[in-house]
Design a protein around this motif. Structure first.
Motif, mmCIF file in Angstrom:
data_model
loop_
_atom_site.group_PDB
_atom_site.id
_atom_site.type_symbol
_atom_site.label_atom_id
_atom_site.label_comp_id
_atom_site.label_asym_id
_atom_site.label_seq_id
_atom_site.Cartn_x
_atom_site.Cartn_y
_atom_site.Cartn_z
ATOM 1 N N ALA A 26 1.448 5.396 -10.124
ATOM 2 C CA ALA A 26 2.264 6.160 -9.170
ATOM 3 C C ALA A 26 1.374 6.626 -8.028
ATOM 4 O O ALA A 26 0.378 7.319 -8.249
ATOM 5 C CB ALA A 26 2.893 7.365 -9.852
ATOM 6 N N HIS A 27 1.720 6.210 -6.815
ATOM 7 C CA HIS A 27 1.021 6.673 -5.607
ATOM 8 C C HIS A 27 1.776 7.892 -5.098
ATOM 9 O O HIS A 27 2.956 7.793 -4.737
ATOM 10 C CB HIS A 27 0.994 5.551 -4.567
ATOM 11 C CG HIS A 27 0.473 5.973 -3.229
ATOM 12 N ND1 HIS A 27 -0.854 6.200 -2.994
ATOM 13 C CD2 HIS A 27 1.118 6.224 -2.064
ATOM 14 C CE1 HIS A 27 -1.015 6.565 -1.735
ATOM 15 N NE2 HIS A 27 0.169 6.594 -1.143
ATOM 16 N N ILE A 28 1.090 9.035 -5.077
ATOM 17 C CA ILE A 28 1.770 10.312 -4.873
ATOM 18 C C ILE A 28 1.462 10.932 -3.506
ATOM 19 O O ILE A 28 0.294 11.085 -3.134
ATOM 20 C CB ILE A 28 1.325 11.348 -5.946
ATOM 21 C CG1 ILE A 28 1.454 10.770 -7.362
ATOM 22 C CG2 ILE A 28 2.096 12.657 -5.792
ATOM 23 C CD1 ILE A 28 2.840 10.650 -7.862
ATOM 24 N N HIS A 29 2.516 11.281 -2.809
ATOM 25 C CA HIS A 29 2.463 12.197 -1.663
ATOM 26 C C HIS A 29 3.272 13.418 -2.047
ATOM 27 O O HIS A 29 4.197 13.314 -2.849
ATOM 28 C CB HIS A 29 3.141 11.599 -0.424
ATOM 29 C CG HIS A 29 2.377 10.523 0.260
ATOM 30 N ND1 HIS A 29 1.908 10.659 1.536
ATOM 31 C CD2 HIS A 29 2.029 9.283 -0.139
ATOM 32 C CE1 HIS A 29 1.292 9.540 1.906
ATOM 33 N NE2 HIS A 29 1.347 8.685 0.902
ATOM 34 N N VAL A 30 2.969 14.558 -1.392
ATOM 35 C CA VAL A 30 3.821 15.730 -1.580
ATOM 36 C C VAL A 30 4.333 16.191 -0.214
ATOM 37 O O VAL A 30 3.829 15.761 0.825
ATOM 38 C CB VAL A 30 3.073 16.881 -2.294
ATOM 39 C CG1 VAL A 30 2.723 16.472 -3.717
ATOM 40 C CG2 VAL A 30 1.834 17.311 -1.519
ATOM 41 N N MET A 69 10.003 3.972 -1.812
ATOM 42 C CA MET A 69 10.602 4.470 -0.574
ATOM 43 C C MET A 69 9.576 4.890 0.472
ATOM 44 O O MET A 69 9.947 5.113 1.624
ATOM 45 C CB MET A 69 11.561 5.626 -0.885
ATOM 46 C CG MET A 69 12.774 5.169 -1.682
ATOM 47 S SD MET A 69 13.928 6.517 -1.999
ATOM 48 C CE MET A 69 15.021 5.709 -3.197
ATOM 49 N N GLU A 70 8.290 4.977 0.096
ATOM 50 C CA GLU A 70 7.266 5.178 1.127
ATOM 51 C C GLU A 70 7.238 3.974 2.064
ATOM 52 O O GLU A 70 6.977 4.121 3.259
ATOM 53 C CB GLU A 70 5.879 5.363 0.482
ATOM 54 C CG GLU A 70 4.772 5.428 1.531
ATOM 55 C CD GLU A 70 3.444 5.935 1.014
ATOM 56 O OE1 GLU A 70 3.377 6.399 -0.145
ATOM 57 O OE2 GLU A 70 2.463 5.861 1.767
ATOM 58 N N ASP A 71 7.496 2.793 1.507
ATOM 59 C CA ASP A 71 7.295 1.547 2.246
ATOM 60 C C ASP A 71 8.597 0.938 2.766
ATOM 61 O O ASP A 71 8.584 0.181 3.733
ATOM 62 C CB ASP A 71 6.606 0.519 1.337
ATOM 63 C CG ASP A 71 5.370 1.099 0.675
ATOM 64 O OD1 ASP A 71 4.661 1.881 1.337
ATOM 65 O OD2 ASP A 71 5.122 0.798 -0.501
ATOM 66 N N LEU A 114 -3.528 9.437 -5.838
ATOM 67 C CA LEU A 114 -3.158 10.437 -4.830
ATOM 68 C C LEU A 114 -3.495 9.954 -3.426
ATOM 69 O O LEU A 114 -4.566 9.363 -3.213
ATOM 70 C CB LEU A 114 -3.894 11.760 -5.085
ATOM 71 C CG LEU A 114 -3.589 12.472 -6.402
ATOM 72 C CD1 LEU A 114 -4.322 13.816 -6.447
ATOM 73 C CD2 LEU A 114 -2.096 12.693 -6.603
ATOM 74 N N THR A 115 -2.613 10.224 -2.497
ATOM 75 C CA THR A 115 -2.919 9.893 -1.104
ATOM 76 C C THR A 115 -3.987 10.842 -0.570
ATOM 77 O O THR A 115 -4.044 12.013 -0.951
ATOM 78 C CB THR A 115 -1.682 9.984 -0.197
ATOM 79 O OG1 THR A 115 -2.076 9.596 1.124
ATOM 80 C CG2 THR A 115 -1.115 11.385 -0.120
ATOM 81 N N THR A 116 -4.811 10.315 0.312
ATOM 82 C CA THR A 116 -5.763 11.158 1.052
ATOM 83 C C THR A 116 -5.442 11.121 2.548
ATOM 84 O O THR A 116 -6.277 11.472 3.370
ATOM 85 C CB THR A 116 -7.208 10.675 0.835
ATOM 86 O OG1 THR A 116 -7.288 9.301 1.252
ATOM 87 C CG2 THR A 116 -7.617 10.797 -0.618
ATOM 88 N N VAL A 165 1.520 -5.522 -7.081
ATOM 89 C CA VAL A 165 2.606 -5.208 -6.147
ATOM 90 C C VAL A 165 2.847 -3.707 -6.072
ATOM 91 O O VAL A 165 2.857 -3.035 -7.102
ATOM 92 C CB VAL A 165 3.911 -5.904 -6.622
ATOM 93 C CG1 VAL A 165 5.095 -5.460 -5.778
ATOM 94 C CG2 VAL A 165 3.769 -7.419 -6.575
ATOM 95 N N ARG A 166 3.057 -3.200 -4.845
ATOM 96 C CA ARG A 166 3.542 -1.820 -4.696
ATOM 97 C C ARG A 166 4.917 -1.833 -4.047
ATOM 98 O O ARG A 166 5.147 -2.592 -3.097
ATOM 99 C CB ARG A 166 2.592 -0.991 -3.833
ATOM 100 C CG ARG A 166 3.047 0.468 -3.747
ATOM 101 C CD ARG A 166 2.061 1.331 -3.003
ATOM 102 N NE ARG A 166 2.608 1.766 -1.721
ATOM 103 C CZ ARG A 166 1.972 2.585 -0.889
ATOM 104 N NH1 ARG A 166 0.772 3.047 -1.197
ATOM 105 N NH2 ARG A 166 2.525 2.926 0.255
ATOM 106 N N VAL A 167 5.790 -1.010 -4.584
ATOM 107 C CA VAL A 167 7.135 -0.847 -4.016
ATOM 108 C C VAL A 167 7.465 0.640 -3.951
ATOM 109 O O VAL A 167 6.763 1.473 -4.518
ATOM 110 C CB VAL A 167 8.214 -1.550 -4.891
ATOM 111 C CG1 VAL A 167 8.075 -3.054 -4.828
ATOM 112 C CG2 VAL A 167 8.173 -1.040 -6.334
HETATM 113 ZN ZN ZN Z 1 0.787 6.721 0.850
#
Ligand code: ZN
Length: 271
Positions: free
Chosen positions: A45-49, A224-226, A80-82, A220-222
């Motif tokens: 899970a790639h996380i933004h808040v 709603m960020e993308d 986590l996003t930076t 693969v990444r999928v």
């Molecule tokens: Zn991101």
């Protein structure tokens, strides 16, 4: 071929509720979407808040809350996003590595993005690479342009990023490399031996590029960020719908999907 790692990016920093009413924004909404995506087959899970107004944020306490809610309920790998999709000072961008996620995004250079510029200077990247190293975080090297692979290699040669590196190609961003098959093949051909890679197709190129990655041995990444559309004019009602489609495609290609534990082994996490 390795098993397929599916990453879900539920929220991002820039997608808005105007684009899709199904976008998760609060820690609980994000955790619910991550857990549903994990059940569907996502391993990372790639996380933004977001802040209380729903704007992109890198607030440390919100990260702590969101990651806590996810870890209570599943063993998905946390990335986590930076960047946050916002213009934040260096120390704010680096702070998420203190949470010791297994992965953190490492945007390996500056690039135009729509009307703006996404700035990732070499001094910033050096600080970020050191923070990742100190906290035992593996950088996910995000590549928007071909030269960024070389930037990452420079840090590897300085001993600031361990090899083999893990790359995430980000194609289809307005201002950067378009999401064409030729571009993906060129990037994959340009990687140092032993690297792992995954692809993000922003917008309508997401499905063709994901299909190529399944076939080529990438990941693969999928989410709603993308991309918010499942097909033209049809919004995804959840992030899990995107994951489910990739699982179905992988089955057709007879490529098994990795569990979080298998993803950790493939990416060399916790070693
Ligand atoms: Zn991101």
């Amino acid at each position: 071929m390795e098993k397929l790692i599916i990453t879900v990016a539920t929220t991002g920093g820039l997608t808005t509720r105007d684009k899709t009413p199904y976008l998760p924004l609060t820690p609980k909404e994000i955790a619910d979407e991550v857990v549903a995506s994990w059940k569907a087959g996502a391993a990372v899970a790639h996380i933004h808040v977001r802040d209380k107004q729903g704007r992109g944020s890198l607030d440390y306490d919100t990260y702590v809350e969101t990651v806590g809610l996810i870890k209570e309920r599943c063993d998905i790998v946390i990335n986590l996003t930076t960047s946050g999709g916002i213009d934040a000072p260096d120390d704010v961008r680096i702070r998420p590595t203190d949470l010791k996620p297994e992965l953190a995004s490492f945007d390996a250079g500056s690039v135009n993005m729509g009307p703006g510029v996404f700035v990732n200077s070499m001094p910033f990247l050096e600080k970020l690479a050191k923070a990742c190293q100190e906290n035992g975080v593996k950088p996910e090297v995000e590549v928007f342009e071909a030269g960024m692979i070389n930037n990452a290699l420079m840090f590897a040669q300085k001993g600031l990023i361990a090899q083999p590196m893990h790359f995430q190609f980000v194609l289809g961003v307005p201002g950067a490399m378009p999401g064409t098959p030729r571009n993906l093949v060129h990037l994959v051909d340009s990687l140092p031996p032993g690297s792992t890679w995954s692809v993000i197709g922003v917008g309508k190129c997401h499905l063709p590029l994901a299909t190529m990655a399944i076939h080529m041995g990438g990941h693969v990444r999928v989410g709603m960020e993308d991309n918010v559309y499942l097909k033209k004019g049809v919004l995804a009602k959840s992030n899990a719908e995107f994951v489910e489609r990739i699982v179905k495609l992988a089955e057709e290609f007879e490529r098994p999907v990795a569990t979080p534990a298998e993803a950790r082994a493939i990416l060399g996490l916790g070693s």
